[in-house]
Design an enzyme around this catalytic site. Structure first.
Site, PDB file in Angstrom:
ATOM      1  N   HIS A 275      47.395 -51.488 -59.541  1.00 47.99           N
ATOM      2  CA  HIS A 275      45.943 -51.483 -59.339  1.00 47.99           C
ATOM      3  C   HIS A 275      45.362 -52.869 -59.086  1.00 47.99           C
ATOM      4  CE1 HIS A 275      42.211 -49.330 -59.384  1.00 47.99           C
ATOM      5  NE2 HIS A 275      41.741 -49.887 -60.483  1.00 47.99           N
TER       6      HIS A 275
ATOM      7  N   SER B  36      38.074 -51.524 -57.604  1.00 46.44           N
ATOM      8  CA  SER B  36      37.999 -50.338 -58.447  1.00 46.44           C
ATOM      9  C   SER B  36      36.544 -49.846 -58.521  1.00 46.44           C
ATOM     10  CB  SER B  36      38.607 -50.640 -59.818  1.00 46.44           C
ATOM     11  OG  SER B  36      38.906 -49.466 -60.520  1.00 46.44           O
TER      12      SER B  36
ATOM     13  N   ASP C 230      49.467 -47.760 -56.946  1.00 47.39           N
ATOM     14  CA  ASP C 230      48.091 -47.927 -57.405  1.00 47.39           C
ATOM     15  C   ASP C 230      47.509 -46.613 -57.920  1.00 47.39           C
ATOM     16  OD1 ASP C 230      45.456 -48.919 -57.648  1.00 47.39           O
ATOM     17  OD2 ASP C 230      45.571 -49.975 -55.714  1.00 47.39           O
TER      18      ASP C 230
END
Length: 290
Positions: free
Chosen positions: A270, A103, A243
Site C-alpha cells: 500500500h 489512500s 496493494d
C-alpha cells in the site's frame, strides 16, 4: 533544506502544516495523507522532491497528528476534510499546485476534483486509492479468500456479529494488513515511520470503519467512478502489485479518467513510496517535467 511549520485556523480548531523548500517558479506539490487519521509523517520520505526547487506541502488533517483532535464524531465526514483542503489552499496561497492523494487522501482528491472543479490544479497523483468504497470492499473480500480457512472464519464472525475484539480476528486482520498494507515500523525503519504519532482513531472509525475491508462509517457509500470522466487534468495513478488498491481498483480509475497514466509497482503493497522509494521519486520527478 528549509522546513516551515505552522498552524491554520480551521473552524474553531487548528490544522498543522509543514512546507519543505521555498517558493519558486516551480509549481508546488500538495500531499493529502491517508486514513482518515494516518498523519503526514510518512510523506516526509518525499522531502527529496524539494531538492530541485519545488516546494512540498503536507499537513495533518483535522482529527489526527499535530492538528486539533476534537471529540466530535459528527465532524468525521468528507465535507469536513474537503472544506479544510479548500481553506488550506487559500491560506497558503497555493494558486497553482500539483496534488497527490494517498489512500483516503486520494478519495478526498477525487471528491475535490469532481465536486469543485478547482482552478489552478495542474495535475493529480492518485496513489493507492479508490473511487468506490463498494468496489474496495469487494476486492478486499476477494483477497480475504486467499487466506487460510481459520482466518477467513474469524473475519466472517467479526463482520456477522459486529465484534472486532476477539483475538482470532485481530490476528487475522494483522496478517491481512501485513500482506497488503505494510510492515510495522522497526528500529531500522526511516525515522518518520518510527516517530510516535497521534492517530485519528475516532476519525477513522466514524468515517470509514473498524478495518480496511468493512466500511461502516460516513464514507461507506463513497462512489465517484461514474464522475471520474469530469477530471480533465493529467492524472497519474500509482498502485502496488500486492496493494489494498488492487489492479482491478486501479484500472477502474485508469479506464474512466480521460488523461490518465498508470504505474504499477511490482514489489510494493500500500505504500510504494516506502517499499520502492527511489523508483517512486524518479517517477514523480519525471511526471512533473513532462
Amino acid at each position: 533544506m528549509k522546513v516551515t511549520e505552522g498552524y491554520m485556523p480551521f473552524l474553531e480548531y487548528q490544522t498543522y502544516y509543514r512546507i519543505v523548500g521555498e517558493a519558486s517558479e516551480k509549481t508546488p506539490l500538495l500531499l493529502l495523507h491517508g486514513g482518515p487519521g494516518s498523519t503526514h509523517n510518512y510523506f516526509e520520505l518525499l522531502d527529496e522532491l524539494a531538492e530541485d526547487g519545488r516546494q512540498i506541502v503536507m499537513y495533518d488533517q483535522l482529527g489526527c497528528g499535530l492538528s486539533s483532535i476534537p471529540d466530535k464524531p459528527e465532524l468525521w465526514t468528507a465535507k469536513t476534510w474537503l472544506d479544510e483542503l479548500i481553506a488550506l489552499r487559500e491560506y497558503l496561497g497555493l494558486e497553482r499546485v500539483h496534488i497527490l492523494g494517498q489512500s483516503w487522501g486520494g478519495m478526498l482528491l477525487i471528491k475535490y476534483m469532481c465536486d469543485k472543479q478547482p482552478s489552478g490544479v495542474e495535475s493529480i497523483i492518485l496513489s493507492s486509492t479508490l473511487s468506490s468504497a463498494a468496489l474496495w470492499k469487494q476486492e478486499q473480500h476477494r483477497l480475504i479468500k486467499l487466506m487460510d480457512e481459520k482466518a477467513q472464519d474469524a473475519i466472517a464472525y467479526a463482520e456477522e456479529n459486529n465484534d472486532f475484539s476477539k483475538p482470532e480476528y485481530l490476528k487475522a486482520n494483522d496478517i491481512f494488513m501485513q500482506r497488503h498494507a505494510g510492515d510495522m515500523p522497526t528500529k531500522t525503519s526511516p525515522e518518520p515511520l518510527r516517530r510516535q504519532k497521534t492517530r485519528g482513531e475516532q476519525a477513522y472509525l466514524y468515517a470509514w470503519g473498524p478495518n480496511e475491508f468493512f466500511p461502516m462509517g460516513a464514507l461507506k457509500t463513497f462512489d465517484y467512478t461514474a464522475q471520474l470522466h469530469q477530471i480533465k487534468v493529467p492524472a497519474l495513478i500509482i498502485s502496488g502489485a500486492d496493494d489494498l488498491c488492487t489492479p482491478v481498483i486501479a484500472k477502474t480509475m485508469y479506464d474512466e479518467i480521460p488523461n490518465a497514466t498508470w504505474e504499477l509497482f511490482k514489489h510494493s503493497r500500500h505504500m510504494p513510496f516506502v517499499e520502492e522509494r527511489d523508483k517512486y521519486i524518479n517517477i514523480l520527478t519525471s511526471w512533473f517535467e513532462n
